[in-house]
Design a protein around this motif. Structure first.
Motif, PDB file in Angstrom:
ATOM      1  N   SER A  96      39.048  23.386  14.755  1.00  0.00           N
ATOM      2  CA  SER A  96      38.620  24.123  15.959  1.00  0.00           C
ATOM      3  C   SER A  96      37.216  24.700  15.841  1.00  0.00           C
ATOM      4  O   SER A  96      36.690  25.269  16.808  1.00  0.00           O
ATOM      5  N   GLN A  97      36.582  24.579  14.667  1.00  0.00           N
ATOM      6  CA  GLN A  97      35.269  25.177  14.424  1.00  0.00           C
ATOM      7  C   GLN A  97      34.228  24.700  15.425  1.00  0.00           C
ATOM      8  O   GLN A  97      34.072  23.496  15.662  1.00  0.00           O
ATOM      9  N   THR A  98      33.515  25.648  16.025  1.00  0.00           N
ATOM     10  CA  THR A  98      32.396  25.328  16.913  1.00  0.00           C
ATOM     11  C   THR A  98      31.235  24.773  16.099  1.00  0.00           C
ATOM     12  O   THR A  98      30.850  25.350  15.087  1.00  0.00           O
ATOM     13  N   ASN A  99      30.689  23.673  16.546  1.00  0.00           N
ATOM     14  CA  ASN A  99      29.578  23.040  15.820  1.00  0.00           C
ATOM     15  C   ASN A  99      28.254  23.632  16.308  1.00  0.00           C
ATOM     16  O   ASN A  99      27.519  23.019  17.087  1.00  0.00           O
ATOM     17  N   LEU A 100      27.973  24.828  15.850  1.00  0.00           N
ATOM     18  CA  LEU A 100      26.757  25.524  16.287  1.00  0.00           C
ATOM     19  C   LEU A 100      25.504  24.745  15.932  1.00  0.00           C
ATOM     20  O   LEU A 100      24.550  24.682  16.708  1.00  0.00           O
ATOM     21  N   VAL A 101      25.473  24.138  14.743  1.00  0.00           N
ATOM     22  CA  VAL A 101      24.259  23.473  14.273  1.00  0.00           C
ATOM     23  C   VAL A 101      23.922  22.238  15.098  1.00  0.00           C
ATOM     24  O   VAL A 101      22.839  21.665  14.953  1.00  0.00           O
ATOM     25  N   ASN A 102      24.827  21.813  15.971  1.00  0.00           N
ATOM     26  CA  ASN A 102      24.571  20.654  16.825  1.00  0.00           C
ATOM     27  C   ASN A 102      23.963  21.061  18.160  1.00  0.00           C
ATOM     28  O   ASN A 102      23.735  20.216  19.030  1.00  0.00           O
ATOM     29  N   ASN A 103      23.711  22.367  18.322  1.00  0.00           N
ATOM     30  CA  ASN A 103      23.116  22.889  19.559  1.00  0.00           C
ATOM     31  C   ASN A 103      21.675  23.318  19.300  1.00  0.00           C
ATOM     32  O   ASN A 103      21.432  24.242  18.514  1.00  0.00           O
ATOM     33  N   ALA A 104      20.748  22.642  19.961  1.00  0.00           N
ATOM     34  CA  ALA A 104      19.337  22.962  19.761  1.00  0.00           C
ATOM     35  C   ALA A 104      19.044  24.399  20.175  1.00  0.00           C
ATOM     36  O   ALA A 104      19.536  24.880  21.199  1.00  0.00           O
ATOM     37  N   SER A 105      18.271  25.098  19.347  1.00  0.00           N
ATOM     38  CA  SER A 105      17.827  26.472  19.604  1.00  0.00           C
ATOM     39  C   SER A 105      18.968  27.476  19.655  1.00  0.00           C
ATOM     40  O   SER A 105      18.808  28.587  20.172  1.00  0.00           O
ATOM     41  N   ALA A 106      20.145  27.111  19.111  1.00  0.00           N
ATOM     42  CA  ALA A 106      21.267  28.051  19.085  1.00  0.00           C
ATOM     43  C   ALA A 106      20.974  29.189  18.119  1.00  0.00           C
ATOM     44  O   ALA A 106      20.234  29.027  17.144  1.00  0.00           O
ATOM     45  N   THR A 107      21.576  30.337  18.376  1.00  0.00           N
ATOM     46  CA  THR A 107      21.421  31.495  17.490  1.00  0.00           C
ATOM     47  C   THR A 107      22.782  32.015  17.079  1.00  0.00           C
ATOM     48  O   THR A 107      23.758  31.922  17.835  1.00  0.00           O
ATOM     49  N   TRP A 108      22.847  32.565  15.882  1.00  0.00           N
ATOM     50  CA  TRP A 108      24.063  33.219  15.354  1.00  0.00           C
ATOM     51  C   TRP A 108      23.578  34.342  14.457  1.00  0.00           C
ATOM     52  O   TRP A 108      22.795  34.125  13.528  1.00  0.00           O
ATOM     53  N   GLN A 109      24.019  35.556  14.745  1.00  0.00           N
ATOM     54  CA  GLN A 109      23.557  36.732  14.003  1.00  0.00           C
ATOM     55  C   GLN A 109      24.760  37.540  13.529  1.00  0.00           C
ATOM     56  O   GLN A 109      25.804  37.567  14.188  1.00  0.00           O
TER      57      GLN A 109
END
Length: 221
Positions: A96-109
């Motif tokens: 179920s993990q969201t693939n954040l690294v596959n989204n250009a310019s995504a942020t996670w803090q």
């Protein structure tokens, strides 16, 4: 084996299910927990309680890593496993993990990360610089400027002593290293004992010799 609770604040431009992995130092035991980010670009508070693992090898109270906490932002399917239970092997997420690294310019803090023994998360413990320094000095202390000691008394070789108390009582009797500065006359410096409270320095030299030196006290694990 005791339960532990992880708490933190997290914010991301991409909503969805995310995973955090708890992995032992041998990388053969892991626990995956899921948490959700519901609103984009909004700080959300999360708490995760993990049961203590009664299998595998865990490093005890020494100065090596016992456990790794890994926040996953998108890993391959070979690292998927089931959430909510200890597993044999090294895993990072669930399917179920969201693939954040596959989204250009995504942020996670992330901020305010705190790991505690027990099933309850307490408010984040803010410590002052002075408090943190004193906690560190329980394990290690040093002089940043050379101390100065002047030999005096009658002519001829003498032996004298000087005591330095530590800024903070050490966790155990430390290993003391003393360094004499060049140009300190004929004097030599050593120590005749150190305990958790301080050092007794010893000096030998001729009349009115001066001894410039620095020292460290190491009581690390």
């Amino acid at each position: 084996a005791k339960d532990i609770t992880l708490s933190f604040w997290v914010r991301s431009s991409v909503t969805g299910t995310y995973c955090v992995a708890f992995i032992n130092n041998a990388f053969d035991r892991s626990y995956i927990a899921e948490y959700s980010i519901s609103s984009a670009n909004t700080w959300e508070y999360k708490t995760i309680t993990v049961s203590g693992d009664t299998s595998g090898t865990w490093v005890g109270a020494v100065n090596t890593r016992s456990m790794l906490i890994r926040f996953d932002l998108g890993s391959g399917s070979s690292l998927n496993t089931t959430a909510g239970a200890w597993q044999s092997g090294s895993y990072r997420n669930t399917s179920s993990q969201t693939n954040l690294v596959n989204n250009a310019s995504a942020t996670w803090q992330i901020t305010g990360v705190q790991l505690e023994v027990g099933e309850e998360a307490t408010p984040f413990e803010h410590r002052s610089y002075a408090d943190e320094l004193r906690r560190c000095q329980r394990y290690y202390e040093k002089t940043y400027a050379d101390s100065v000691y002047f030999m005096n008394g009658s002519s001829g070789t003498q032996i004298q002593r000087q005591t330095n108390r530590f800024m903070v009582q050490k966790r155990a009797s430390p290993t003391v290293t003393q360094t004499k500065t060049a140009g300190s006359g004929a004097s030599t410096v050593g120590n005749v004992g150190a305990n958790i409270d301080g050092i007794i320095h010893s000096f030998s030299g001729n009349n009115i010799d001066s001894c410039f030196f620095s020292w460290t006290a190491d009581a690390e694990l």
